[in-house]
Design a protein around this motif. Structure first.
Motif, PDB file in Angstrom:
ATOM      1  N   HIS A 106       0.830  -1.205   0.000  1.00  0.00           N
ATOM      2  CA  HIS A 106       0.000   0.000   0.000  1.00  0.00           C
ATOM      3  C   HIS A 106       0.864   1.254   0.000  1.00  0.00           C
ATOM      4  O   HIS A 106       0.561   2.229  -0.703  1.00  0.00           O
ATOM      5  N   VAL A 107       1.926   1.248   0.783  1.00  0.00           N
ATOM      6  CA  VAL A 107       2.823   2.403   0.838  1.00  0.00           C
ATOM      7  C   VAL A 107       3.467   2.634  -0.522  1.00  0.00           C
ATOM      8  O   VAL A 107       3.592   3.775  -0.996  1.00  0.00           O
ATOM      9  N   ALA A 108       3.878   1.537  -1.197  1.00  0.00           N
ATOM     10  CA  ALA A 108       4.488   1.661  -2.519  1.00  0.00           C
ATOM     11  C   ALA A 108       3.498   2.245  -3.524  1.00  0.00           C
ATOM     12  O   ALA A 108       3.853   3.101  -4.353  1.00  0.00           O
ATOM     13  N   VAL A 109       2.238   1.798  -3.433  1.00  0.00           N
ATOM     14  CA  VAL A 109       1.208   2.328  -4.335  1.00  0.00           C
ATOM     15  C   VAL A 109       0.999   3.809  -4.082  1.00  0.00           C
ATOM     16  O   VAL A 109       0.838   4.604  -5.020  1.00  0.00           O
ATOM     17  N   VAL A 110       1.010   4.227  -2.801  1.00  0.00           N
ATOM     18  CA  VAL A 110       0.847   5.643  -2.471  1.00  0.00           C
ATOM     19  C   VAL A 110       1.965   6.469  -3.096  1.00  0.00           C
ATOM     20  O   VAL A 110       1.725   7.541  -3.671  1.00  0.00           O
ATOM     21  N   VAL A 111       3.199   5.981  -3.010  1.00  0.00           N
ATOM     22  CA  VAL A 111       4.340   6.705  -3.567  1.00  0.00           C
ATOM     23  C   VAL A 111       4.221   6.820  -5.082  1.00  0.00           C
ATOM     24  O   VAL A 111       4.378   7.908  -5.667  1.00  0.00           O
ATOM     25  N   VAL A 112       3.932   5.692  -5.751  1.00  0.00           N
ATOM     26  CA  VAL A 112       3.821   5.694  -7.213  1.00  0.00           C
ATOM     27  C   VAL A 112       2.661   6.581  -7.662  1.00  0.00           C
ATOM     28  O   VAL A 112       2.790   7.369  -8.609  1.00  0.00           O
ATOM     29  N   ALA A 113       1.509   6.472  -6.976  1.00  0.00           N
ATOM     30  CA  ALA A 113       0.343   7.274  -7.347  1.00  0.00           C
ATOM     31  C   ALA A 113       0.617   8.759  -7.159  1.00  0.00           C
ATOM     32  O   ALA A 113       0.201   9.586  -7.980  1.00  0.00           O
ATOM     33  N   THR A 114       1.331   9.114  -6.104  1.00  0.00           N
ATOM     34  CA  THR A 114       1.654  10.523  -5.858  1.00  0.00           C
ATOM     35  C   THR A 114       2.544  11.074  -6.969  1.00  0.00           C
ATOM     36  O   THR A 114       2.335  12.190  -7.459  1.00  0.00           O
ATOM     37  N   LEU A 115       3.535  10.282  -7.375  1.00  0.00           N
ATOM     38  CA  LEU A 115       4.404  10.716  -8.477  1.00  0.00           C
ATOM     39  C   LEU A 115       3.613  10.869  -9.779  1.00  0.00           C
ATOM     40  O   LEU A 115       3.830  11.809 -10.554  1.00  0.00           O
ATOM     41  N   LEU A 116       2.674   9.950 -10.010  1.00  0.00           N
ATOM     42  CA  LEU A 116       1.858  10.022 -11.219  1.00  0.00           C
ATOM     43  C   LEU A 116       0.951  11.255 -11.186  1.00  0.00           C
ATOM     44  O   LEU A 116       0.748  11.920 -12.209  1.00  0.00           O
ATOM     45  N   ILE A 117       0.413  11.570 -10.001  1.00  0.00           N
ATOM     46  CA  ILE A 117      -0.418  12.766  -9.866  1.00  0.00           C
ATOM     47  C   ILE A 117       0.424  14.013 -10.107  1.00  0.00           C
ATOM     48  O   ILE A 117      -0.034  14.980 -10.736  1.00  0.00           O
ATOM     49  N   TRP A 118       1.658  14.006  -9.616  1.00  0.00           N
ATOM     50  CA  TRP A 118       2.548  15.152  -9.834  1.00  0.00           C
ATOM     51  C   TRP A 118       2.788  15.361 -11.331  1.00  0.00           C
ATOM     52  O   TRP A 118       2.711  16.487 -11.821  1.00  0.00           O
ATOM     53  N   ALA A 119       3.035  14.267 -12.055  1.00  0.00           N
ATOM     54  CA  ALA A 119       3.249  14.375 -13.500  1.00  0.00           C
ATOM     55  C   ALA A 119       1.971  14.834 -14.196  1.00  0.00           C
ATOM     56  O   ALA A 119       1.989  15.718 -15.064  1.00  0.00           O
ATOM     57  N   GLY A 120       0.829  14.225 -13.824  1.00  0.00           N
ATOM     58  CA  GLY A 120      -0.435  14.587 -14.450  1.00  0.00           C
ATOM     59  C   GLY A 120      -0.813  16.030 -14.201  1.00  0.00           C
ATOM     60  O   GLY A 120      -1.310  16.721 -15.094  1.00  0.00           O
ATOM     61  N   SER A 121      -0.573  16.516 -12.977  1.00  0.00           N
ATOM     62  CA  SER A 121      -0.891  17.913 -12.668  1.00  0.00           C
ATOM     63  C   SER A 121       0.003  18.870 -13.451  1.00  0.00           C
ATOM     64  O   SER A 121      -0.419  19.963 -13.833  1.00  0.00           O
ATOM     65  N   SER A 122       1.246  18.445 -13.703  1.00  0.00           N
ATOM     66  CA  SER A 122       2.150  19.260 -14.508  1.00  0.00           C
ATOM     67  C   SER A 122       1.633  19.376 -15.940  1.00  0.00           C
ATOM     68  O   SER A 122       1.613  20.479 -16.525  1.00  0.00           O
ATOM     69  N   TRP A 123       1.210  18.259 -16.516  1.00  0.00           N
ATOM     70  CA  TRP A 123       0.646  18.294 -17.873  1.00  0.00           C
ATOM     71  C   TRP A 123      -0.626  19.134 -17.903  1.00  0.00           C
ATOM     72  O   TRP A 123      -0.844  19.911 -18.835  1.00  0.00           O
ATOM     73  N   LEU A 124      -1.476  18.962 -16.882  1.00  0.00           N
ATOM     74  CA  LEU A 124      -2.732  19.694 -16.827  1.00  0.00           C
ATOM     75  C   LEU A 124      -2.488  21.195 -16.734  1.00  0.00           C
ATOM     76  O   LEU A 124      -3.107  21.981 -17.456  1.00  0.00           O
ATOM     77  N   GLU A 125      -1.566  21.601 -15.871  1.00  0.00           N
ATOM     78  CA  GLU A 125      -1.291  23.025 -15.684  1.00  0.00           C
ATOM     79  C   GLU A 125      -0.721  23.652 -16.953  1.00  0.00           C
ATOM     80  O   GLU A 125      -1.150  24.735 -17.384  1.00  0.00           O
ATOM     81  N   ALA A 126       0.247  22.955 -17.577  1.00  0.00           N
ATOM     82  CA  ALA A 126       0.866  23.494 -18.788  1.00  0.00           C
ATOM     83  C   ALA A 126      -0.148  23.599 -19.926  1.00  0.00           C
ATOM     84  O   ALA A 126      -0.208  24.617 -20.638  1.00  0.00           O
ATOM     85  N   ALA A 127      -0.965  22.553 -20.104  1.00  0.00           N
ATOM     86  CA  ALA A 127      -1.957  22.568 -21.174  1.00  0.00           C
ATOM     87  C   ALA A 127      -3.016  23.639 -20.925  1.00  0.00           C
ATOM     88  O   ALA A 127      -3.435  24.342 -21.853  1.00  0.00           O
ATOM     89  N   ALA A 128      -3.449  23.777 -19.666  1.00  0.00           N
ATOM     90  CA  ALA A 128      -4.467  24.782 -19.342  1.00  0.00           C
ATOM     91  C   ALA A 128      -3.940  26.183 -19.609  1.00  0.00           C
ATOM     92  O   ALA A 128      -4.676  27.054 -20.114  1.00  0.00           O
ATOM     93  N   GLU A 129      -2.684  26.429 -19.284  1.00  0.00           N
ATOM     94  CA  GLU A 129      -2.104  27.750 -19.518  1.00  0.00           C
ATOM     95  C   GLU A 129      -2.030  28.059 -21.013  1.00  0.00           C
ATOM     96  O   GLU A 129      -2.365  29.168 -21.447  1.00  0.00           O
ATOM     97  N   GLN A 130      -1.628  27.061 -21.823  1.00  0.00           N
ATOM     98  CA  GLN A 130      -1.536  27.282 -23.264  1.00  0.00           C
ATOM     99  C   GLN A 130      -2.915  27.491 -23.894  1.00  0.00           C
ATOM    100  O   GLN A 130      -3.113  28.393 -24.712  1.00  0.00           O
ATOM    101  N   LEU A 131      -3.885  26.653 -23.488  1.00  0.00           N
ATOM    102  CA  LEU A 131      -5.218  26.763 -24.065  1.00  0.00           C
ATOM    103  C   LEU A 131      -5.914  28.052 -23.629  1.00  0.00           C
ATOM    104  O   LEU A 131      -6.631  28.673 -24.414  1.00  0.00           O
ATOM    105  N   SER A 132      -5.700  28.435 -22.372  1.00  0.00           N
ATOM    106  CA  SER A 132      -6.298  29.681 -21.889  1.00  0.00           C
ATOM    107  C   SER A 132      -5.732  30.878 -22.640  1.00  0.00           C
ATOM    108  O   SER A 132      -6.458  31.824 -22.979  1.00  0.00           O
ATOM    109  N   ALA A 133      -4.429  30.840 -22.911  1.00  0.00           N
ATOM    110  CA  ALA A 133      -3.821  31.919 -23.682  1.00  0.00           C
ATOM    111  C   ALA A 133      -4.369  31.935 -25.113  1.00  0.00           C
ATOM    112  O   ALA A 133      -4.665  32.991 -25.675  1.00  0.00           O
TER     113      ALA A 133
END
Length: 344
Positions: free
Chosen positions: A14-41
């Motif tokens: 469970h701890v390993a899944v939490v670590v992997v999921a957190t890293l995946l969320i960090w990557a996904g949020s980075s893609w989301l933020e960058a795409a939202a900024e470009q599309l909003s512009a």
């Protein structure tokens, strides 16, 4: 195969899944933020609309999915509790973390304070009114005096208010004069990145919630405590990462707009959609009212600290985090039977 399943179901797994999921969320949020900024512009959206609509709806996908799942399996009350807990986490912890991770005070604007924050306070009041109407007009036979069912007609009340929110944002877009050069924006690639970010966040949060639920069961944490605090924090992780990243990039308005817009979406859209799918959903006003009362106090606290100087200082950020610790202490007291404000 059996050994692998046992490992995943164990505490280290469970701890390993939490670590992997957190890293995946960090990557996904980075893609989301960058795409939202470009599309909003590209589409000429002001920063506050970018944060409160584009980024907020994207980072609210986990809460929406949790409500849909609980509505379909008949445990809608758990989903509502997790969303209200998530809203309190977003209001107190996310701005607090964003504020202390920046070198300068987190700047707000009058638009954030007088439109986003005040409209969000109206959203909290409207959802509480919807729950009260459920108790008055759709009482549950054989249930307690404060038990009612949110029906499909009642679910339309918050949805209509969100329609007004979108209309107000649309008016702001019409009044906005974009100055950003958008000639270098690859629109199809930005939309693809946005979709990839949403998919990554959705998968990661599902894994994270499962792992957190397993850890709560392993350590015998009561379900009410786990739902309102641990699961709520888990589903709010995308909001936290997106807001912190935006704040560290100097986009304070987007960061704060994401917090308020995400909560507005959760309360006015995610919960009603769950009701529309399930047909009707039971709600205990004895549980909902105290939680919504705390959410109201948290919202007033955030509004107050944002209004002082139209910025969020380190001291104010720590005050928000301390207030959340007070909320957790209260929930623990309720779980142990030491307080008794929530009549479960």
């Amino acid at each position: 195969m059996g050994a692998a399943s046992a490992l995943v179901g164990s505490t280290p797994g469970h701890v390993a899944v939490v670590v992997v999921a957190t890293l995946l969320i960090w990557a996904g949020s980075s893609w989301l933020e960058a795409a939202a900024e470009q599309l909003s512009a590209h589409y000429g959206l002001p920063a506050v609309v970018q944060g409160s609509i584009v980024v907020a709806i994207g980072s609210s996908f986990p809460e929406l999915l949790s409500v849909l799942v609980t509505a379909l399996d008949g445990s809608f009350g758990l989903g509502v509790g997790a969303i209200v807990g998530s809203a309190i986490f977003n209001i107190l912890v996310v701005p607090g973390l964003a504020g202390i991770t920046t070198t300068q005070p987190l700047d707000a604007t009058r638009t954030v304070v007088y439109k986003e924050a005040q409209f969000y306070m109206l959203a909290v009041s409207t959802l509480l009114l919807t729950f009260a109407l459920a108790v008055i007009y759709a009482p549950i036979p054989g249930g307690g005096p404060l038990d009612g069912a949110v029906t499909r007609p009642l679910a339309l009340v918050p949805l209509l208010l969100y329609g007004l929110y979108l209309f107000i944002q649309w008016q702001d877009v019409g009044d906005h004069d974009p100055t950003t050069d958008t000639t270098d924006v690859d629109v199809p690639r930005a939309w693809a990145r946005l979709a990839a970010g949403l998919a990554a966040i959705s998968v990661a949060v599902e894994l994270l919630v499962g792992a957190v639920t397993g850890l709560a069961a392993t350590f015998d944490i009561p379900s009410f405590l786990a739902g309102v605090t641990i699961l709520a924090a888990a589903t709010s992780l995308p909001d936290a990462l997106v807001s912190v990243r935006a704040a560290r990039s100097g986009h304070g308005v987007t960061s704060l707009g994401n917090v308020l817009g995400s909560n507005t979406f959760d309360l006015l859209v995610a919960i009603p959609i769950g009701v529309l799918i399930a047909g009707r959903a039971p709600v205990s006003f004895a549980v909902a009212a105290p939680l919504m009362g705390v959410l109201t106090l948290a919202t007033v606290l955030l509004f107050t600290v944002l209004r002082t100087g139209l910025s969020l200082t380190d001291a104010e950020s720590y005050a928000l985090l301390v207030a959340y610790l007070g909320f957790v202490a209260w929930i623990i007291g309720e779980t142990l039977g030491a307080v008794g404000l929530i009549r479960v």
